[in-house]
Enzyme design. Structure first.
Site, mmCIF file in Angstrom:
data_model
loop_
_atom_site.group_PDB
_atom_site.id
_atom_site.type_symbol
_atom_site.label_atom_id
_atom_site.label_comp_id
_atom_site.label_asym_id
_atom_site.label_seq_id
_atom_site.Cartn_x
_atom_site.Cartn_y
_atom_site.Cartn_z
ATOM 1 N N THR A 136 0.708 -1.241 0.002
ATOM 2 C CA THR A 136 0.014 -0.134 -0.010
ATOM 3 C C THR A 136 0.916 1.092 -0.031
ATOM 4 O O THR A 136 2.014 1.270 0.667
ATOM 5 C CB THR A 136 -1.083 0.002 1.085
ATOM 6 O OG1 THR A 136 -1.525 1.358 1.498
ATOM 7 C CG2 THR A 136 -0.093 -0.193 2.378
ATOM 8 N N ASP A 137 0.227 2.359 -0.355
ATOM 9 C CA ASP A 137 1.041 3.755 -0.563
ATOM 10 C C ASP A 137 1.014 4.137 1.065
ATOM 11 O O ASP A 137 1.751 5.216 1.240
ATOM 12 C CB ASP A 137 0.325 4.628 -1.265
ATOM 13 C CG ASP A 137 -1.339 4.922 -0.881
ATOM 14 O OD1 ASP A 137 -1.838 4.415 0.047
ATOM 15 O OD2 ASP A 137 -1.718 5.866 -1.823
ATOM 16 N N GLU A 138 0.280 3.474 1.860
ATOM 17 C CA GLU A 138 0.197 4.066 3.316
ATOM 18 C C GLU A 138 1.558 3.716 3.996
ATOM 19 O O GLU A 138 1.630 4.463 5.032
ATOM 20 C CB GLU A 138 -0.994 3.426 4.193
ATOM 21 C CG GLU A 138 -2.259 3.656 3.277
ATOM 22 C CD GLU A 138 -3.599 3.425 4.151
ATOM 23 O OE1 GLU A 138 -3.381 3.538 5.257
ATOM 24 O OE2 GLU A 138 -4.613 2.982 3.549
ATOM 25 N N TYR A 162 -1.848 -0.670 10.556
ATOM 26 C CA TYR A 162 -1.995 -1.180 9.490
ATOM 27 C C TYR A 162 -0.676 -0.740 8.500
ATOM 28 O O TYR A 162 -0.249 -1.796 8.326
ATOM 29 C CB TYR A 162 -3.500 -0.626 8.693
ATOM 30 C CG TYR A 162 -3.285 -1.062 7.359
ATOM 31 C CD1 TYR A 162 -3.427 -2.421 6.888
ATOM 32 C CD2 TYR A 162 -3.340 -0.147 6.408
ATOM 33 C CE1 TYR A 162 -3.332 -2.696 5.537
ATOM 34 C CE2 TYR A 162 -3.317 -0.237 4.894
ATOM 35 C CZ TYR A 162 -3.475 -1.752 4.619
ATOM 36 O OH TYR A 162 -3.423 -2.172 3.213
ATOM 37 N N LYS A 166 2.246 -3.177 7.126
ATOM 38 C CA LYS A 166 2.566 -3.520 5.753
ATOM 39 C C LYS A 166 3.829 -2.986 5.494
ATOM 40 O O LYS A 166 4.675 -3.854 4.570
ATOM 41 C CB LYS A 166 1.418 -2.786 4.888
ATOM 42 C CG LYS A 166 0.031 -3.085 4.976
ATOM 43 C CD LYS A 166 -0.163 -4.552 4.377
ATOM 44 C CE LYS A 166 0.037 -4.594 2.936
ATOM 45 N NZ LYS A 166 -0.499 -6.005 2.309
HETATM 46 P P1 NAD Z 1 -9.691 -7.417 1.853
HETATM 47 O O1 NAD Z 1 -9.900 -7.119 3.260
HETATM 48 O O2 NAD Z 1 -10.977 -7.166 1.084
HETATM 49 O O3 NAD Z 1 -9.359 -8.844 1.693
HETATM 50 C C1 NAD Z 1 -8.284 -9.636 2.382
HETATM 51 C C2 NAD Z 1 -8.554 -11.217 2.131
HETATM 52 O O4 NAD Z 1 -7.186 -11.787 2.720
HETATM 53 C C3 NAD Z 1 -9.633 -11.425 2.623
HETATM 54 O O5 NAD Z 1 -10.228 -12.729 1.724
HETATM 55 C C4 NAD Z 1 -9.253 -12.326 3.848
HETATM 56 O O6 NAD Z 1 -10.231 -13.765 4.067
HETATM 57 C C5 NAD Z 1 -7.888 -12.942 3.430
HETATM 58 N N1 NAD Z 1 -6.977 -13.194 4.716
HETATM 59 C C6 NAD Z 1 -6.827 -12.285 5.669
HETATM 60 N N2 NAD Z 1 -5.738 -12.934 6.482
HETATM 61 C C7 NAD Z 1 -5.436 -14.047 5.979
HETATM 62 C C8 NAD Z 1 -4.668 -14.958 6.205
HETATM 63 N N3 NAD Z 1 -3.816 -15.157 7.478
HETATM 64 N N4 NAD Z 1 -4.363 -16.190 5.437
HETATM 65 C C9 NAD Z 1 -5.045 -16.116 4.176
HETATM 66 N N5 NAD Z 1 -5.986 -15.352 3.911
HETATM 67 C C10 NAD Z 1 -6.201 -14.376 4.581
HETATM 68 O O7 NAD Z 1 -8.577 -6.584 1.298
HETATM 69 P P2 NAD Z 1 -8.162 -5.898 -0.062
HETATM 70 O O8 NAD Z 1 -8.747 -4.617 -0.060
HETATM 71 O O9 NAD Z 1 -8.632 -6.765 -1.285
HETATM 72 O O10 NAD Z 1 -6.610 -5.808 -0.024
HETATM 73 C C11 NAD Z 1 -5.840 -7.049 -0.673
HETATM 74 C C12 NAD Z 1 -4.446 -6.591 -0.576
HETATM 75 O O11 NAD Z 1 -4.141 -5.352 -1.130
HETATM 76 C C13 NAD Z 1 -3.747 -6.199 0.866
HETATM 77 O O12 NAD Z 1 -2.670 -6.702 1.006
HETATM 78 C C14 NAD Z 1 -3.617 -4.743 1.085
HETATM 79 O O13 NAD Z 1 -2.851 -4.244 2.283
HETATM 80 C C15 NAD Z 1 -3.416 -4.092 -0.160
HETATM 81 N N6 NAD Z 1 -4.063 -2.890 -0.563
HETATM 82 C C16 NAD Z 1 -5.256 -2.649 -0.732
HETATM 83 C C17 NAD Z 1 -5.803 -1.396 -0.812
HETATM 84 C C18 NAD Z 1 -7.317 -0.994 -0.947
HETATM 85 O O14 NAD Z 1 -7.809 -0.058 -1.355
HETATM 86 N N7 NAD Z 1 -8.392 -2.070 -0.679
HETATM 87 C C19 NAD Z 1 -4.917 -0.253 -1.073
HETATM 88 C C20 NAD Z 1 -3.409 -0.761 -1.066
HETATM 89 C C21 NAD Z 1 -3.018 -1.951 -0.975
HETATM 90 P P1 TYD Z 2 -10.935 3.867 3.903
HETATM 91 O O1 TYD Z 2 -11.699 3.298 2.793
HETATM 92 O O2 TYD Z 2 -11.061 3.290 5.352
HETATM 93 O O3 TYD Z 2 -9.474 3.596 3.443
HETATM 94 P P2 TYD Z 2 -7.712 4.216 3.905
HETATM 95 O O4 TYD Z 2 -8.116 4.450 5.212
HETATM 96 O O5 TYD Z 2 -7.162 2.923 3.710
HETATM 97 O O6 TYD Z 2 -7.581 5.236 3.286
HETATM 98 O O7 TYD Z 2 -11.108 5.405 4.124
HETATM 99 C C1 TYD Z 2 -10.780 6.236 3.055
HETATM 100 C C2 TYD Z 2 -10.874 7.687 3.642
HETATM 101 O O8 TYD Z 2 -12.334 7.947 3.940
HETATM 102 C C3 TYD Z 2 -10.193 7.784 4.719
HETATM 103 O O9 TYD Z 2 -9.515 9.129 4.924
HETATM 104 C C4 TYD Z 2 -11.202 7.676 5.899
HETATM 105 C C5 TYD Z 2 -12.136 8.256 5.251
HETATM 106 N N1 TYD Z 2 -13.529 7.843 5.964
HETATM 107 C C6 TYD Z 2 -14.491 8.311 6.301
HETATM 108 O O10 TYD Z 2 -14.287 9.712 6.256
HETATM 109 N N2 TYD Z 2 -15.671 7.879 6.854
HETATM 110 C C7 TYD Z 2 -15.789 6.530 7.046
HETATM 111 O O11 TYD Z 2 -16.801 5.984 7.303
HETATM 112 C C8 TYD Z 2 -14.731 5.640 6.705
HETATM 113 C C9 TYD Z 2 -14.827 4.200 6.605
HETATM 114 C C10 TYD Z 2 -13.646 6.232 5.848
#
Ligand code: NAD
Ligand code: TYD
Length: 355
Positions: A136-138, A162, A166
């Site tokens: 992630t960019d975080e 989180y 990561k």
């Molecule tokens: P998500 O929370 O929707 O899904 C995570 C999945 O991982 C779930 O299916 C869960 O059951 C599985 N999981 C969790 N712990 C596990 C374990 N110990 N063993 C096997 N499976 C396990 O997440 P997402 O949004 O699809 O994100 C996927 C990846 O992308 C993550 O690594 C996250 O850090 C990264 N990412 C996500 C975002 C975003 O905006 N969603 C942005 C940047 C990076």
């Molecule tokens: P989120 O979808 O939780 O992603 P991340 O925290 O990984 O960026 O949140 C996106 C942005 O929205 C973040 O700045 C937090 C804000 N946010 C709200 O303002 N209200 C909400 O209920 C949630 C879940 C997030």
């Protein structure tokens, strides 16, 4: 290549699996999905893929060394794409430990398993093996309003549990490349949006709350900025990096779509005013409710994706306007999927409960 995808029942993982199985890709004889099925993992996300003879689902933990070793050997795995993680910042603030367990310890065990498997592979399979870690960019922290978007050389300054977990996993990937020569790749992407996102994240939460006439919680002043990346663009980028990325390198992937949270919420409200007007004719934006800010809330994220554009020819194809409309349409067309989560799998848990 036989592919092991971890976390394939989550949001991005399920989009990646579906994209890979679409059509008949001769490069993909088998795709094994290892997912623990935490609250965020939902097999229904891939219900349309279960009939595919190339697809194998295994419920299990990336932190289970015996299971990982067995899957890698039994399915003759050539590449791993690691999506599995705990992903929600608010949950990491409430309870950091599961984040360290899966994102750090789990990734370490998966790396160990991959290394043992890779060491024993004969050539040319050994040279072709890949371990791609999705991050992630975080990890980069927070940007000033006028700060240049993050490139791959920016220092890590994670601010939430989180992000710290990561960042730790990214460092382990780097160390396994440097120490053991494991053929790794890392991608750091911005906020994804699109179909199948779990409704605790901002875009689905706001869409579904608005349809239910519930408050739309905006943290703090809503002035935080995120760089929104359509999930299918992200999945395309991951596949490109897996095939053509330079070993040991990191690639930043962004949507080139910086939006303030409040602006984004208002845009969703305007879309819903058009597509699902409220019975009393009032605007959905009337439901916007400013709530207490997230502790340590990062103000701005933005990604410089010039490297992946330059080296691999990737650029996001979806504009934010079209991507957001497609996403809202998807949620409107999949309300039973949403209800199953909000009313059964996720009943009583946090879904805008901060209001
Ligand atoms: P998500 O929370 O929707 O899904 C995570 C999945 O991982 C779930 O299916 C869960 O059951 C599985 N999981 C969790 N712990 C596990 C374990 N110990 N063993 C096997 N499976 C396990 O997440 P997402 O949004 O699809 O994100 C996927 C990846 O992308 C993550 O690594 C996250 O850090 C990264 N990412 C996500 C975002 C975003 O905006 N969603 C942005 C940047 C990076
Ligand atoms: P989120 O979808 O939780 O992603 P991340 O925290 O990984 O960026 O949140 C996106 C942005 O929205 C973040 O700045 C937090 C804000 N946010 C709200 O303002 N209200 C909400 O209920 C949630 C879940 C997030």
């Amino acid at each position: 290549m036989n592919l092991l995808v971890t976390g394939g029942c989550g949001f991005i993982g399920s989009n990646f699996v579906r994209q890979r199985l679409a059509g008949s890709d001769p490069l993909l004889p088998k795709l094994v999905n290892l997912d623990k099925l935490t609250y965020a993992g939902n097999p229904a996300n891939l219900a349309d893929c279960t009939h595919d003879p190339r697809y194998v689902f295994v419920q299990g933990d990336i932190g289970d060394p015996a299971l990982v070793a067995r899957l890698l050997a039994e399915h003759a795995i050539d590449a791993i794409v690691n999506f599995a993680a705990e992903t929600h910042v608010d949950r990491s603030i409430d309870s950091p430990e599961p984040f360290v367990q899966t994102n750090v310890v789990g990734t370490l065990r998966l790396l160990n398993g991959a290394r043992q498997h890779w060491t024993k592979l004969p050539e040319p399979r050994k040279s072709a093996f890949r371990f791609l870690h999705v991050s992630t960019d975080e990890v980069y922290g927070t940007l000033a309003p006028d700060g240049a978007p993050w490139n791959e050389n920016c220092p890590y300054e994670p601010n939430s549990p989180y992000a710290a977990s990561k960042a730790a996993s990214d460092h382990l990937i780097r160390a396994f490349r440097h120490t053991y020569g494991l053929p790794t790749l890392t991608t750091n992407c911005s906020n994804n949006y699109g179909p199948y996102q779990f409704p605790e994240k901002l875009i689905p939460l706001v869409t579904l709350n608005a349809l239910d006439g519930k408050p739309l919680p905006v943290y703090g002043d809503g002035g935080q900025i995120r760089d929104w990346l359509y999930v299918e663009d992200h999945c395309t980028a991951i596949w490109l990096v897996l095939q053509r990325g330079r070993l040991g390198e990191t690639y930043n992937i962004g949507g080139l779509s910086e939006k303030r949270n409040l602006e984004l919420v208002k845009t969703i409200c305007a879309l819903l005013d058009r597509k699902a007007p409220r019975a009393d004719g009032s605007p959905h934006a009337a439901l916007i409710t400013f709530v207490q800010d997230r502790p340590g809330h990062d103000r701005r994220y933005a990604i410089d994706c010039a490297k992946i554009q330059r080296e691999l020819g990737w650029a996001p194809r979806e504009s934010f306007a079209t991507g957001l409309e497609k996403t809202v349409d998807w949620y409107l067309a999949h309300l039973p999927w949403c209800r199953e989560i909000t009313e059964q799998r996720y009943a009583g848990e946090r879904l805008g409960t901060k209001v």
